[in-house]
Enzyme design. Sequence first.
Site, PDB file in Angstrom:
ATOM      1  N   GLU A 135      35.105 -88.468  25.207  1.00 46.71           N
ATOM      2  CA  GLU A 135      34.303 -87.967  26.332  1.00 46.71           C
ATOM      3  C   GLU A 135      35.148 -86.965  27.115  1.00 46.71           C
ATOM      4  O   GLU A 135      36.268 -87.277  27.517  1.00 46.71           O
ATOM      5  CB  GLU A 135      33.875 -89.135  27.229  1.00 46.71           C
ATOM      6  CG  GLU A 135      33.298 -88.752  28.565  1.00 46.71           C
ATOM      7  CD  GLU A 135      32.085 -87.849  28.475  1.00 46.71           C
ATOM      8  OE1 GLU A 135      32.131 -86.757  29.067  1.00 46.71           O
ATOM      9  OE2 GLU A 135      31.106 -88.243  27.809  1.00 46.71           O
ATOM     10  N   ALA A 155      35.058 -82.712  22.244  1.00 48.51           N
ATOM     11  CA  ALA A 155      34.794 -83.308  20.933  1.00 48.51           C
ATOM     12  C   ALA A 155      35.244 -82.400  19.793  1.00 48.51           C
ATOM     13  O   ALA A 155      35.694 -82.882  18.752  1.00 48.51           O
ATOM     14  CB  ALA A 155      33.315 -83.645  20.798  1.00 48.51           C
ATOM     15  N   ASP A 214      26.761 -87.403  20.042  1.00 49.25           N
ATOM     16  CA  ASP A 214      25.735 -87.489  21.085  1.00 49.25           C
ATOM     17  C   ASP A 214      26.306 -86.876  22.358  1.00 49.25           C
ATOM     18  O   ASP A 214      26.581 -87.560  23.341  1.00 49.25           O
ATOM     19  CB  ASP A 214      25.343 -88.949  21.306  1.00 49.25           C
ATOM     20  CG  ASP A 214      24.186 -89.108  22.286  1.00 49.25           C
ATOM     21  OD1 ASP A 214      23.571 -88.086  22.634  1.00 49.25           O
ATOM     22  OD2 ASP A 214      23.922 -90.250  22.701  1.00 49.25           O
TER      23      ASP A 214
END
Length: 208
Positions: free
Chosen positions: A114, A144, A161
């Site tokens: 994150e 990411a 996601d």
Amino acid sequence: GALFFNAQPTRADGWLAEMTTPYNRIVITERTSEKKIRSLWTSPFGPQCEMVIDTNGDAEETVLDDTYFKAHDLVVAHMFEKGPGTALFLGGCVAVFPRYLARLFPDMQATVVEIDPGMTQAAREYFGFQDTTFPNLKFKYEDARVFANKNRDLFDFVDLDAFGAEGRVPFHLMTAEMFKELARSVKDNGILIVNTHGSYEGPGILYA
């Protein structure tokens, strides 16, 4: 401009709190229909993540409310009878799905990537996350794409996601180069799931 600002959550929508992080302005809201739902917003386009809240005000970590998380759960149940041994989550928010799987499969070892550490702080303050409860969840705070470029570990289950404040997957996470790196991170019998926030068919698929 008026339409844009009117679309943002307001105190009348169950506003609980507001946070400013290095990457986001976070708004926490709560609503009640059949269940009490607590949401985290970074834009007026929709909540980034949501959790069911029980009668004691605690987050229900073994309950999924969002349809796409339920779809993820079906895939995991079909692919891994005893759960994935190793998992990688690219995009954490308040770690709804990582926490859910960690509760179901305590032997699973998972990495949650994150970019914004403020998301985990929001999870602690408003979504009942306790670090000591999840020794099998390892958090890394970086982009990411940067993580994927340098990662050399293999995972049974990879879940991409990640969304920006504009309600879209960041472009650099949807390139051929990114998916080449992701393919290198998935075991031969593993699976990659991507939340594109689009439609299965019809005009909406153009925006996936």
